[in-house]
Scaffold this active site. Structure first.
Site, mmCIF file in Angstrom:
data_model
loop_
_atom_site.group_PDB
_atom_site.id
_atom_site.type_symbol
_atom_site.label_atom_id
_atom_site.label_comp_id
_atom_site.label_asym_id
_atom_site.label_seq_id
_atom_site.Cartn_x
_atom_site.Cartn_y
_atom_site.Cartn_z
ATOM 1 N N LYS A 138 0.596 -0.640 0.960
ATOM 2 C CA LYS A 138 1.232 -0.416 -0.550
ATOM 3 C C LYS A 138 0.337 -0.417 -1.633
ATOM 4 O O LYS A 138 0.782 -0.551 -2.828
ATOM 5 C CB LYS A 138 2.564 -1.103 -0.600
ATOM 6 C CG LYS A 138 3.561 -1.084 0.534
ATOM 7 C CD LYS A 138 3.778 0.213 1.207
ATOM 8 C CE LYS A 138 4.441 1.345 0.316
ATOM 9 N NZ LYS A 138 4.450 2.517 1.113
ATOM 10 N N HIS A 189 -5.302 -0.563 7.792
ATOM 11 C CA HIS A 189 -5.012 -1.747 6.946
ATOM 12 C C HIS A 189 -5.393 -3.036 7.844
ATOM 13 O O HIS A 189 -4.803 -4.033 7.468
ATOM 14 C CB HIS A 189 -3.208 -1.672 7.295
ATOM 15 C CG HIS A 189 -2.702 -0.638 6.232
ATOM 16 N ND1 HIS A 189 -2.993 -0.014 5.052
ATOM 17 C CD2 HIS A 189 -1.674 0.136 6.655
ATOM 18 C CE1 HIS A 189 -2.295 0.770 4.741
ATOM 19 N NE2 HIS A 189 -1.293 0.853 5.599
ATOM 20 N N SER A 214 6.931 -2.466 -3.757
ATOM 21 C CA SER A 214 6.835 -1.255 -3.213
ATOM 22 C C SER A 214 7.174 -1.278 -1.725
ATOM 23 O O SER A 214 7.896 -0.464 -1.130
ATOM 24 C CB SER A 214 5.387 -0.623 -3.183
ATOM 25 O OG SER A 214 4.957 0.294 -2.627
HETATM 26 P P1 A3P Z 1 5.511 2.698 -5.554
HETATM 27 O O1 A3P Z 1 6.270 2.205 -4.252
HETATM 28 O O2 A3P Z 1 5.102 1.490 -6.030
HETATM 29 O O3 A3P Z 1 5.659 3.819 -6.204
HETATM 30 P P2 A3P Z 1 0.364 3.097 0.191
HETATM 31 O O4 A3P Z 1 0.027 4.549 0.360
HETATM 32 O O5 A3P Z 1 -0.700 2.044 0.278
HETATM 33 O O6 A3P Z 1 1.674 3.029 1.195
HETATM 34 O O7 A3P Z 1 1.129 2.865 -1.445
HETATM 35 C C1 A3P Z 1 2.230 3.649 -1.862
HETATM 36 C C2 A3P Z 1 2.287 3.172 -3.044
HETATM 37 O O8 A3P Z 1 1.189 4.144 -3.768
HETATM 38 C C3 A3P Z 1 3.691 3.705 -3.750
HETATM 39 O O9 A3P Z 1 3.965 2.897 -4.771
HETATM 40 C C4 A3P Z 1 3.475 5.214 -4.206
HETATM 41 O O10 A3P Z 1 4.437 5.730 -5.095
HETATM 42 C C5 A3P Z 1 1.886 4.934 -4.816
HETATM 43 N N1 A3P Z 1 1.271 6.129 -4.985
HETATM 44 C C6 A3P Z 1 0.898 7.123 -4.167
HETATM 45 N N2 A3P Z 1 0.303 8.125 -4.708
HETATM 46 C C7 A3P Z 1 0.221 7.785 -5.773
HETATM 47 C C8 A3P Z 1 -0.250 8.685 -6.767
HETATM 48 N N3 A3P Z 1 -0.925 9.684 -6.847
HETATM 49 N N4 A3P Z 1 -0.227 7.923 -8.193
HETATM 50 C C9 A3P Z 1 0.271 6.869 -8.314
HETATM 51 N N5 A3P Z 1 0.684 6.192 -7.463
HETATM 52 C C10 A3P Z 1 0.726 6.509 -6.121
#
Ligand code: A3P
Length: 289
Positions: free
Chosen positions: A43, A99, A129
């Site tokens: 996340k 991860h 998140s």
């Molecule tokens: P949120 O749940 O706070 O919206 P991961 O890819 O490590 O699992 O993280 C997911 C988080 O990154 C989510 O956060 C997602 O919305 C955010 N995320 C993914 N793509 C993004 C982008 N282009 N810009 C901003 N946040 C992004």
């Protein structure tokens, strides 16, 4: 449905997203000098970085990001089937996501020239998140409440291990030529500048228009619409986007909309205890993030 966790080297993982033969991932996978690793605590912006790196690799051409799912462009090395996929891959350089905490990373990484980009995010925003991700995905057990989830997140039983240990372990590589860390917050603040820095680190010279294309294609809204990035193509049963979309909010500081004063104080207390002797400072340490 009951969700199973397994333990390797004292760290818990969701059973369905860790290779059954994890020992061979750790001991036998051959890292190549030109591999590029996208490493994160869950996340922290993993999928965002996959698309950024994919587009940089293709000089801003979005064909790849619009036709191939992110898990095939940059497989999570620890997940079932990824080693086989990567060993057969003709892609050069290979993009590889992980991860894993550093002490469980592949042995052949040591001494190699493979590059690591480690993306790091305010752990309070990660907790929020992850709370929603745990509700919508089959990898985590359903959280009872934000209150219990915050305590779980800050405990030693959290999947992938403690955030504190993860970041401290990886940041020991700081100063090495093949290591760069990037914060989610800086991506939000200055995406273009961050892309330019990443290009420099990767030895990629992109024209201004190509950088523009990277920036445009990795905007939150564009990635939210892209089925190759938003996980809606995963087989049913893995994620329920009705409960919460994977691409949820994509903002900095969402914890402020979720934490009570008492939860925030508890988080700060544990954060301080774990970070007081740590010299690296982050955007959320110095301002109102
Ligand atoms: P949120 O749940 O706070 O919206 P991961 O890819 O490590 O699992 O993280 C997911 C988080 O990154 C989510 O956060 C997602 O919305 C955010 N995320 C993914 N793509 C993004 C982008 N282009 N810009 C901003 N946040 C992004």
């Amino acid at each position: 449905m009951s969700v199973s966790y397994v333990q390797y080297n004292g760290i818990l993982f969701p059973q369905m997203s860790i290779s059954e033969d994890f020992a061979s991932v750790e001991n036998e996978f051959q890292v190549r000098d030109d591999d590029i690793f996208n490493v994160t605590y869950p996340k922290s912006g993993t999928t965002w970085m996959i698309d950024i790196l994919s587009l940089i690799q293709k000089n801003g051409d979005p064909t790849w990001t619009k036709t191939v799912p992110n898990w095939d462009r940059a497989p999570w090395i620890e997940t079932p089937g990824s080693v086989e996929k990567l060993n057969l891959s003709k892609q050069c350089p290979r993009l590889i996501t992980s991860h894993l905490p550093i002490h469980m990373f592949m042995k052949s990484f040591e001494g190699s020239k493979a590059k690591v980009i480690y993306t790091i995010r305010n752990p309070k925003d990660i907790a929020v998140s992850l709370y929603y991700f745990a509700k919508m995905s089959a990898f985590y057990r359903e959280p009872e409440s934000m209150d219990t989830f915050i305590k779980y997140f800050l405990s030693k039983d959290v999947l992938y291990g403690s955030w504190f240990n993860h970041i401290k372990g990886w940041l020991e590589l700081q100063g090495k030529d093949n290591f760069m860390f990037q914060t989610y917050e800086d991506l939000k603040l200055d995406l273009r500048g961050s892309v330019v820095k990443l290009c420099k680190f990767l030895g990629k010279e992109l024209k201004d228009k190509e950088v523009d294309s990277v920036v445009e294609n990795v905007s939150f809204n564009n990635m939210k619409e892209n089925t190759m990035s938003n996980f809606t193509l995963l087989p049913a049963g893995y994620m329920d986007h009705e409960k919460s979309p994977f691409m949820r909010k994509g903002i900095v500081g969402d914890w402020k909309n979720h934490f009570t004063v008492a939860q925030n104080e508890y988080f700060d207390k544990i954060y301080k205890m774990n970070m007081q002797d740590f010299s690296v400072k982050f955007p959320w340490d110095t301002n109102t993030h």
